[in-house]
Design a protein around this motif. Structure first.
Motif, PDB file in Angstrom:
ATOM      1  N   SER A   3     -13.280  25.416 -19.519  1.00 52.10           N
ATOM      2  CA  SER A   3     -12.971  26.171 -18.378  1.00 52.10           C
ATOM      3  C   SER A   3     -13.683  25.748 -17.060  1.00 52.10           C
ATOM      4  O   SER A   3     -13.487  26.266 -15.809  1.00 52.10           O
ATOM      5  CB  SER A   3     -13.394  27.751 -18.617  1.00 52.10           C
ATOM      6  OG  SER A   3     -14.632  27.807 -18.880  1.00 52.10           O
ATOM      7  N   ILE A   4     -14.837  25.125 -17.319  1.00 52.79           N
ATOM      8  CA  ILE A   4     -15.387  24.472 -16.017  1.00 52.79           C
ATOM      9  C   ILE A   4     -14.879  23.270 -15.389  1.00 52.79           C
ATOM     10  O   ILE A   4     -14.484  22.295 -16.115  1.00 52.79           O
ATOM     11  CB  ILE A   4     -16.961  24.224 -16.262  1.00 52.79           C
ATOM     12  CG1 ILE A   4     -17.949  24.934 -17.082  1.00 52.79           C
ATOM     13  CG2 ILE A   4     -17.616  23.465 -15.394  1.00 52.79           C
ATOM     14  CD1 ILE A   4     -19.000  24.708 -17.797  1.00 52.79           C
ATOM     15  N   PRO A   5     -14.462  23.480 -14.084  1.00 56.67           N
ATOM     16  CA  PRO A   5     -13.671  22.176 -13.684  1.00 56.67           C
ATOM     17  C   PRO A   5     -14.157  20.844 -13.566  1.00 56.67           C
ATOM     18  O   PRO A   5     -15.702  20.600 -13.589  1.00 56.67           O
ATOM     19  CB  PRO A   5     -13.579  22.575 -11.998  1.00 56.67           C
ATOM     20  CG  PRO A   5     -13.934  24.075 -12.003  1.00 56.67           C
ATOM     21  CD  PRO A   5     -14.734  24.375 -13.050  1.00 56.67           C
ATOM     22  N   GLU A   6     -13.554  19.613 -13.717  1.00 60.03           N
ATOM     23  CA  GLU A   6     -14.197  18.515 -14.013  1.00 60.03           C
ATOM     24  C   GLU A   6     -15.091  18.058 -12.919  1.00 60.03           C
ATOM     25  O   GLU A   6     -16.346  17.456 -12.996  1.00 60.03           O
ATOM     26  CB  GLU A   6     -12.990  17.313 -14.122  1.00 60.03           C
ATOM     27  CG  GLU A   6     -13.630  16.063 -14.644  1.00 60.03           C
ATOM     28  CD  GLU A   6     -14.334  15.763 -15.633  1.00 60.03           C
ATOM     29  OE1 GLU A   6     -15.148  14.812 -15.780  1.00 60.03           O
ATOM     30  OE2 GLU A   6     -14.033  16.699 -16.649  1.00 60.03           O
ATOM     31  N   TRP A   7     -14.928  18.520 -11.663  1.00 61.02           N
ATOM     32  CA  TRP A   7     -15.560  18.228 -10.643  1.00 61.02           C
ATOM     33  C   TRP A   7     -17.037  18.877 -10.370  1.00 61.02           C
ATOM     34  O   TRP A   7     -17.841  18.180  -9.941  1.00 61.02           O
ATOM     35  CB  TRP A   7     -14.975  18.246  -9.167  1.00 61.02           C
ATOM     36  CG  TRP A   7     -14.591  20.004  -8.819  1.00 61.02           C
ATOM     37  CD1 TRP A   7     -13.560  20.508  -9.327  1.00 61.02           C
ATOM     38  CD2 TRP A   7     -15.514  20.619  -8.037  1.00 61.02           C
ATOM     39  NE1 TRP A   7     -13.603  21.838  -8.677  1.00 61.02           N
ATOM     40  CE2 TRP A   7     -14.901  21.924  -7.994  1.00 61.02           C
ATOM     41  CE3 TRP A   7     -16.617  20.487  -7.298  1.00 61.02           C
ATOM     42  CZ2 TRP A   7     -15.548  22.825  -7.257  1.00 61.02           C
ATOM     43  CZ3 TRP A   7     -17.222  21.518  -6.881  1.00 61.02           C
ATOM     44  CH2 TRP A   7     -16.622  22.605  -6.742  1.00 61.02           C
ATOM     45  N   ILE A   8     -17.311  19.831 -11.524  1.00 59.36           N
ATOM     46  CA  ILE A   8     -18.507  20.479 -11.547  1.00 59.36           C
ATOM     47  C   ILE A   8     -19.205  19.945 -12.863  1.00 59.36           C
ATOM     48  O   ILE A   8     -20.302  19.669 -12.747  1.00 59.36           O
ATOM     49  CB  ILE A   8     -18.226  21.824 -11.481  1.00 59.36           C
ATOM     50  CG1 ILE A   8     -17.869  22.401 -10.030  1.00 59.36           C
ATOM     51  CG2 ILE A   8     -19.707  22.552 -11.881  1.00 59.36           C
ATOM     52  CD1 ILE A   8     -17.627  23.768 -10.407  1.00 59.36           C
TER      53      ILE A   8
END
Length: 163
Positions: A3-8
């Motif tokens: 659920s955490i975006p890749e960019w983060i």
């Protein structure tokens, strides 16, 4: 963790892993954080689904690079030549040891299905004299690789869980 975006996820995971390896090495008084671990960390946190990011590939791949470089340095007697990065002098024994190290790294990795491109940087670090063949230096290399391999594998599995 999907659920955490890749960019983060990727930058924070890379920062965390780098900080842990660096701090652990600092507290141990040993340079367990070295350049070829950067690309390994990158693969583990940003490309966790690639086979080259898996624990086996990381450990066996870097081991192949180390063995290949040791072989090149010993065959050419390059250990007595000045280390390239600290002397700013590139000698023929170091060049030819690097040639052997690069070829032998792939010669070992390919049949073992242990492709790990960052290990080529480890091979060059050793063949160019960034690490000597002394037991202490080989232990430093091994410890840094194992710390990143194990912690990075945990992050990789966390990210790929459910795939």
């Amino acid at each position: 963790m999907k659920s955490i975006p890749e960019w983060i996820w990727a930058p924070l995971s890379a920062m965390l892993l780098t900080a842990v390896v660096g701090a652990t090495g600092y507290w141990a008084g040993l340079p367990w954080l070295f350049p070829s671990l950067g690309p390994t960390i990158f693969l583990q946190v940003h490309k966790p689904g690639q086979s080259s990011a898996k624990l086996y590939n990381v450990v066996v791949g870097h081991a192949a690079g180390i063995v290949a470089a040791i072989t090149g340095v010993l065959i050419l007697g390059a250990g007595s030549a000045p280390p390239v990065l600290s002397s700013n002098e590139l000698s023929w024994p170091r060049i030819w040891a690097s040639v052997i190290a690069m070829g032998a790294t792939l010669l070992i990795q390919v049949p073992l299905k242990a492709s790990h491109p960052p290990a080529a940087a480890t091979a060059l670090l050793v063949s160019l004299g960034g690490f000597s063949l002394a037991w202490r230096d080989m232990g430093v290399l091994t410890a840094g690789i194992l710390i990143v391999a194990l912690l990075g594998e945990g992050l990789r599995r966390l990210r790929t869980a459910g795939d």
